[in-house]
Design an enzyme around this catalytic site. Structure first.
Site, PDB file in Angstrom:
ATOM      1  N   GLU A 121      31.025 -51.006  -8.272  1.00 24.76           N
ATOM      2  CA  GLU A 121      30.744 -49.859  -7.406  1.00 24.76           C
ATOM      3  C   GLU A 121      30.524 -50.293  -5.967  1.00 24.76           C
ATOM      4  O   GLU A 121      29.987 -51.374  -5.703  1.00 24.76           O
ATOM      5  CB  GLU A 121      29.503 -49.081  -7.867  1.00 24.76           C
ATOM      6  CG  GLU A 121      29.751 -48.030  -8.921  1.00 24.76           C
ATOM      7  CD  GLU A 121      29.650 -48.574 -10.326  1.00 24.76           C
ATOM      8  OE1 GLU A 121      30.017 -47.867 -11.271  1.00 24.76           O
ATOM      9  OE2 GLU A 121      29.201 -49.730 -10.470  1.00 24.76           O
ATOM     10  N   THR A 122      30.946 -49.419  -5.050  1.00 27.10           N
ATOM     11  CA  THR A 122      30.604 -49.532  -3.639  1.00 27.10           C
ATOM     12  C   THR A 122      29.916 -48.241  -3.236  1.00 27.10           C
ATOM     13  O   THR A 122      30.379 -47.146  -3.570  1.00 27.10           O
ATOM     14  CB  THR A 122      31.849 -49.772  -2.772  1.00 27.10           C
ATOM     15  OG1 THR A 122      32.438 -51.028  -3.127  1.00 27.10           O
ATOM     16  CG2 THR A 122      31.495 -49.791  -1.294  1.00 27.10           C
TER      17      THR A 122
END
Length: 267
Positions: A45-46
């Site tokens: 995830e970002t």
């Protein structure tokens, strides 16, 4: 250009825990651009964060390289860590997200996150999940998070667990599924252990998963009759978490973090 960081969450040791990207924005950007940045970062995830009114309130979104997700604990921890330690924000931070308003604090060098929680319900999928992962156990489901939970009897079975995650995608569980938590009871060091698999969102195995502990926390709190628990996620990178169940279907999840990359992305 935007500041961008990589943070290892739920650990104080570089190259362990769960890595997350954190992109600091002045305002919202197009979702397709978020996906491109997330793909470029190539992490589970970002996070994308930008300011909102009043002070210390921010919008927060999370993207895998393939899709936006409703909740991501380790990327929330990473975002708060950057805002507290790199950007100098003081006091409590509030995030407006797809999972509602989240509150975070820096307490004794740990990020404390206040999340919604959900005790999973027992379901009749023991044999179906057991055939996929090769271990007998008990199946549960959390409709709010769309996560399956599967309790197995021993830590050594969890540590050596290996199976084809693509079989999860091919199986009709009769329920909308975003992830499979496999868990077992703990020992003198930790109250419980877990691993997390989410091929539905492009993540075969997630190293350390905060959102899974919004389900694991109430599950093990009920079993052990303890509100405060210490947990370990047994991925190859490993990570440590603390959970504290509150009385209003909320849970505090605490963890450490370390910043490993600081930079600027040119877009």
């Amino acid at each position: 250009m935007h500041k961008i960081y990589q943070v290892d969450s739920f650990t104080a040791v570089p190259f362990s825990g769960n890595p997350a990207g954190v992109c600091i924005l002045e305002g919202q950007i197009d979702e397709n651009l978020c996906l491109k940045i997330s793909s470029e970062m190539n992490l589970s995830e970002t996070a994308f964060v930008w300011p909102e009114e009043p002070s210390n309130t921010f919008n927060l979104k999370w993207f895998t390289p393939k899709t936006e997700v409703k909740m991501c604990g380790h990327a929330t921890l990473a975002t708060a860590w950057i805002q507290f330690t790199e950007l100098g924000i003081k006091g409590e931070i509030f995030y407006e997200t797809l999972s509602g308003r989240l509150k975070v604090r820096l307490v004794d060098e740990m990020i404390e996150m206040d999340f919604p929680s959900e005790d999973p319900a027992r379901i009749d999928l023991d044999r179906r999940i057991g055939e996929i992962i090769g271990i007998e156990g008990d199946a549960y489901y959390s409709p709010g998070t769309e996560k399956l939970l599967y309790e197995i009897p021993a830590k050594d079975k969890l540590e050596t667990l290996s199976f084809d995650t693509k079989r999860l995608l091919k199986t009709d569980f009769g329920k909308q599924s975003k992830g499979l938590i496999v868990t077992c009871s703990g020992d003198e060091r930790y109250d419980f252990y877990s691993r997390y698999f989410a091929p539905w969102v492009g993540i075969d195995e997630d190293p350390v998963t905060g959102s899974a502990h919004t389900v694991l926390g109430p599950f093990w709190a009920k079993k052990l009759n303890k509100k405060k628990l210490k947990a370990c996620q047994l991925s190859a990178r490993k990570g440590e978490l603390e959970t504290e169940l509150l009385d209003d279907r909320r849970i505090l999840i605490r963890g450490k973090a370390v910043t490993v990359i600081r930079g600027v992305i040119s877009i």
